[in-house]
Design an enzyme around this catalytic site. Structure first.
Site: not given
Ligand code: DSN
Length: 420
Positions: A56, A58, A202, A228, A231, A237
């Site tokens: 942990y 924080e 974003d 994120t 991708k 993740r």
């Molecule tokens: N679930 C993601 C996507 O497939 O674009 C976005 O949050």
């Protein structure tokens, strides 16, 4: 088999181990075209599955609430330093659990409940957390939405400007989940400046393309950037928020203690590894190949009579409008999955159908490019999509099964990190 081997798991819990093995095999066998997915490297996989999960932490490096941070502090600092260097930003926070919490942090930092915020409408390619009605961001804030133009399928910057002038949003989001074209960050920045809004870019879908120099960067235009990490960036993740120095402390306070508890340190380690991978020349080659593959696939699909939103793609993502194909998005996506081609059904702009049964499918080339497929394989992939969509409309399961076996023959020749 899964690689690294999961021998302790197999001994301790054969049920879970069998499911992990089956998923690894499924990922190996299929052509994975879900635009938000990828294959992480074995190094990222290893970093994700370490004893760092036991700790942990924080707070932030040097300012923690629990003892024993001798290793975690330099680890998080390393991830932050790599993010700053890779994207050329003044500040980075690597603690958000995923993209939605990262976006929520920007609301907590720069708006109050009831304030007006603006984003691309969900059915036009935006994200739930850009103020869509069913999301907390649309329930607790007043979400106003811009669209894409009917004639071009591209974001309507005239509408963005007019709406911003009339609604005076506190935050403007650019980016989304089904945007096949380059985001015009300078144009958004001009609008945000005029109405004194915080521009949040974003870049979840295109972060890897930006890191690899295959898409323009929002740095210098958007003071706040969320992404994120899993991708096109090809990490675990997780998520990051990047910003200029002026917005840094508000964002840090919003992530912790505003929204989250302890950061997921095993994810932080894996993010650090992915950021290092993304800073090398091989990743730049990868990012450009992702775009080249998407363009080649878009061209091959168009030649086969598919109607692509905006007429093509500038990035990794293609949105097909199946309106002219006698089949809706959901049955097409399900048939393609049976054929070994994995993608998702998706609304298209001005879709007359409902979100759970829309007119389109969305696909992307990040994962297949990691597997090693190149532009020369794209006509074959387009052929299989075409054959399967026709077979699904005709109820021809034998043809779908034949495509599945051909797909498995092809993927068998392309290695996958995580499978040996
Ligand atoms: N679930 C993601 C996507 O497939 O674009 C976005 O949050």
């Amino acid at each position: 088999m899964h690689d690294p081997a999961i021998s302790a798991l197999t001994l301790a819990d054969p049920d879970v181990a069998a499911l992990v093995e089956a998923e690894a095999q499924r990922q190996f066998t299929k052509i994975r075209l879900i635009a938000s997915e990828n294959y992480v490297s074995t190094a990222v996989l290893e970093a994700s599955g370490t004893v760092l999960t036991n700790k942990y932490s924080e707070g932030y490096p040097g300012r923690r609430y629990y003892e024993g941070q001798q290793i975690i502090d330099p680890l998080e600092t390393l991830a932050v330093t790599r993010a700053k260097e890779l994207f050329g930003v003044e500040h980075a926070n690597v603690q958000p659990y995923s993209g939605s919490p990262a976006n929520l942090a920007t609301y907590l930092a720069f708006a109050s409940p009831g304030d007006t915020i603006m984003g691309l409408s969900l059915p036009m390619g935006g994200h739930l957390t850009h103020g869509w009605s069913v999301s907390a961001t649309g329930k607790w804030f007043r979400g106003v939405r811009y669209s894409v133009r009917r004639d071009t399928g591209r974001v309507d910057m005239d509408e963005v400007r007019d709406l911003a002038r009339s609604e005076r949003p506190k935050i403007i989001f650019c980016g989304g989940t089904a945007v096949p074209r380059t985001i015009d960050f300078p144009a958004f920045a001009e609008v945000a400046r005029e109405v004194d809004a915080v521009l949040v870019a974003d870049i979840a879908h295109i972060a890897g393309l930006i890191a690899g120099g295959a898409h323009p960067s929002p740095v210098g235009h958007a003071p706040v950037i969320t992404t994120t990490t899993h991708k096109t960036l090809r990490g675990p993740r997780g998520a990051m928020i990047m910003s200029d120095a002026a917005h840094a402390s508000a964002l840090d306070r919003a992530v912790f203690p505003g929204l989250q508890g302890g950061p997921h340190n095993h994810t932080t380690a894996a993010i650090a590894v992915a950021l290092r991978e993304a800073s090398g020349p091989a990743f730049a080659t990868y990012a450009h190949q992702v775009v080249a593959n998407a363009r080649a696939l878009a061209e091959a699909l168009t030649e086969r009579g598919f109607d692509l939103v905006s007429g093509g793609t500038d990035n990794h993502l293609i949105l097909i409008d199946l309106t002219g194909k006698s089949i809706a998005g959901k049955p097409a996506a399900q048939a393609l999955d049976r054929a070994g081609i994995e993608l998702n059904y998706n609304a298209v702009p001005f879709d007359p159908r409902k979100p759970f049964d829309p007119s389109g499918v969305r696909l992307g080339t990040a994962a297949i490019t990691t597997r090693g497929l190149g532009v020369e394989q794209m006509p074959q992939v387009a052929d299989w999509i075409d054959i399967t969509v026709k077979a699904a409309a005709d109820g021809d399961e034998a043809t779908i099964a034949r495509v599945a076996s051909e797909v498995a023959d092809l993927t068998a020749h392309y290695p996958m990190p995580g499978w040996a």
